[in-house]
Design a protein around this motif. Structure first.
Motif, PDB file in Angstrom:
ATOM      1  N   UNK A 139      20.688  -3.689 -31.807  1.00 59.11           N
ATOM      2  CA  UNK A 139      19.455  -2.814 -31.669  1.00 59.11           C
ATOM      3  C   UNK A 139      18.166  -3.606 -32.186  1.00 59.11           C
ATOM      4  N   UNK A 140      18.517  -4.410 -33.260  1.00 58.23           N
ATOM      5  CA  UNK A 140      17.535  -5.181 -33.918  1.00 58.23           C
ATOM      6  C   UNK A 140      17.090  -6.455 -32.924  1.00 58.23           C
ATOM      7  N   UNK A 141      18.297  -6.896 -32.183  1.00 58.64           N
ATOM      8  CA  UNK A 141      17.835  -7.865 -31.239  1.00 58.64           C
ATOM      9  C   UNK A 141      16.861  -7.598 -29.982  1.00 58.64           C
ATOM     10  N   UNK A 142      17.280  -6.195 -29.535  1.00 62.14           N
ATOM     11  CA  UNK A 142      16.498  -5.586 -28.377  1.00 62.14           C
ATOM     12  C   UNK A 142      15.020  -5.236 -28.991  1.00 62.14           C
ATOM     13  N   UNK A 143      14.747  -4.759 -30.259  1.00 59.06           N
ATOM     14  CA  UNK A 143      13.658  -4.459 -30.842  1.00 59.06           C
ATOM     15  C   UNK A 143      12.580  -5.939 -30.919  1.00 59.06           C
ATOM     16  N   UNK A 144      13.503  -6.957 -31.338  1.00 57.85           N
ATOM     17  CA  UNK A 144      12.776  -8.251 -31.530  1.00 57.85           C
ATOM     18  C   UNK A 144      12.176  -8.626 -29.970  1.00 57.85           C
ATOM     19  N   UNK A 145      13.259  -8.693 -29.198  1.00 53.61           N
ATOM     20  CA  UNK A 145      12.755  -9.268 -27.800  1.00 53.61           C
ATOM     21  C   UNK A 145      11.590  -8.328 -27.217  1.00 53.61           C
ATOM     22  N   UNK A 146      11.852  -7.063 -27.352  1.00 58.71           N
ATOM     23  CA  UNK A 146      10.754  -6.093 -26.711  1.00 58.71           C
ATOM     24  C   UNK A 146       9.241  -6.465 -27.592  1.00 58.71           C
ATOM     25  N   UNK A 147       9.338  -6.899 -28.743  1.00 61.09           N
ATOM     26  CA  UNK A 147       8.304  -6.872 -29.551  1.00 61.09           C
ATOM     27  C   UNK A 147       7.552  -8.183 -29.289  1.00 61.09           C
ATOM     28  N   UNK A 148       8.346  -9.310 -28.891  1.00 56.54           N
ATOM     29  CA  UNK A 148       7.770 -10.527 -28.817  1.00 56.54           C
ATOM     30  C   UNK A 148       7.977 -10.749 -26.987  1.00 56.54           C
ATOM     31  N   UNK A 149       8.118  -9.780 -26.361  1.00 62.13           N
ATOM     32  CA  UNK A 149       8.021 -10.164 -24.950  1.00 62.13           C
ATOM     33  C   UNK A 149       9.007 -11.070 -24.191  1.00 62.13           C
ATOM     34  N   UNK A 150      10.109 -10.954 -24.796  1.00 57.83           N
ATOM     35  CA  UNK A 150      11.067 -12.003 -24.451  1.00 57.83           C
ATOM     36  C   UNK A 150      12.489 -11.573 -23.884  1.00 57.83           C
TER      37      UNK A 150
END
Length: 198
Positions: free
Chosen positions: A20-31
């Motif tokens: 879940x944290x990985x997904x949040x990070x990826x969405x936050x930095x548009x990756x």
């Protein structure tokens, strides 16, 4: 590996929260497109690696015998899925006092607490348990805040996952002064040091 159902569940919980944290990070930095490309490649390679592990080792049998079988066995026994832990917890709650029953309480009963919070309650009482819960709330606040910060620390998610692992294992085992508790204390200390200096 240990055959502990509690450790197995703690590992699953940490994996889910880590993802879940990985997904949040990826969405936050548009990756997210990198996740799709790299995730597809990683999933393919991981699948082949997992198939090879299953083919050339007995890990699937170990998981089946040590974890899955224990869940089925405990559910079918008279103790139920909790292995009679609920009766131990009920007894400790019934006997609980403000200052506890002493450090030999569970030894005298001839049973283990099988829960960190029940262990503290039975031995040291409501007052110490309340202080410990307040401390854990404070730990959760700081490690969560640190994991969501803009820090460049590549290990910034680790203290939160250590805290969650400790909490998850504490629900089914007495983790007082075991490795998971000590590691949680050290990681919390590091978070405090970094937040105060930064």
């Amino acid at each position: 590996i240990s055959g502990s159902r509690t450790s197995f569940l703690a590992s699953v919980i940490c994996l889910v929260i880590g993802f879940m944290y990985l997904l949040i990070y990826l969405f936050k930095f548009r990756k997210i497109e990198k996740l799709i490309i790299r995730g597809g490649i990683l999933l393919f390679v991981s699948s082949i690696f997992l198939m090879l592990i299953i083919k050339f080792t007995t890990i699937d049998e170990a998981i089946l015998n040590n974890i899955i079988f224990k869940f089925k066995l405990r559910a079918s026994e008279s103790g139920g899925l909790l292995s009679a832990r609920d009766r131990i917890w009920a007894k400790a709650l019934e006997d609980a006092t403000i200052f506890g029953n002493g450090k030999d309480y569970f030894t005298e009963l001839g049973i283990g607490a099988h829960n960190t919070f029940i262990s503290i309650l039975g031995q040291y009482g409501w007052l110490v348990l309340l202080c410990f819960i307040i401390f854990l709330i404070m730990v959760f606040y700081y490690v969560t805040k640190y994991s969501l910060s803009n820090s460049e620390d590549k290990y910034k998610y680790l203290p939160l996952l250590i805290f969650i692992a400790f909490l998850a294992m504490s629900m089914g085992e007495d983790m007082i002064f075991k490795a998971s508790m000590i590691i949680m204390f050290f990681s919390f200390g590091e978070v405090l040091k970094k937040t105060k200096s930064g």
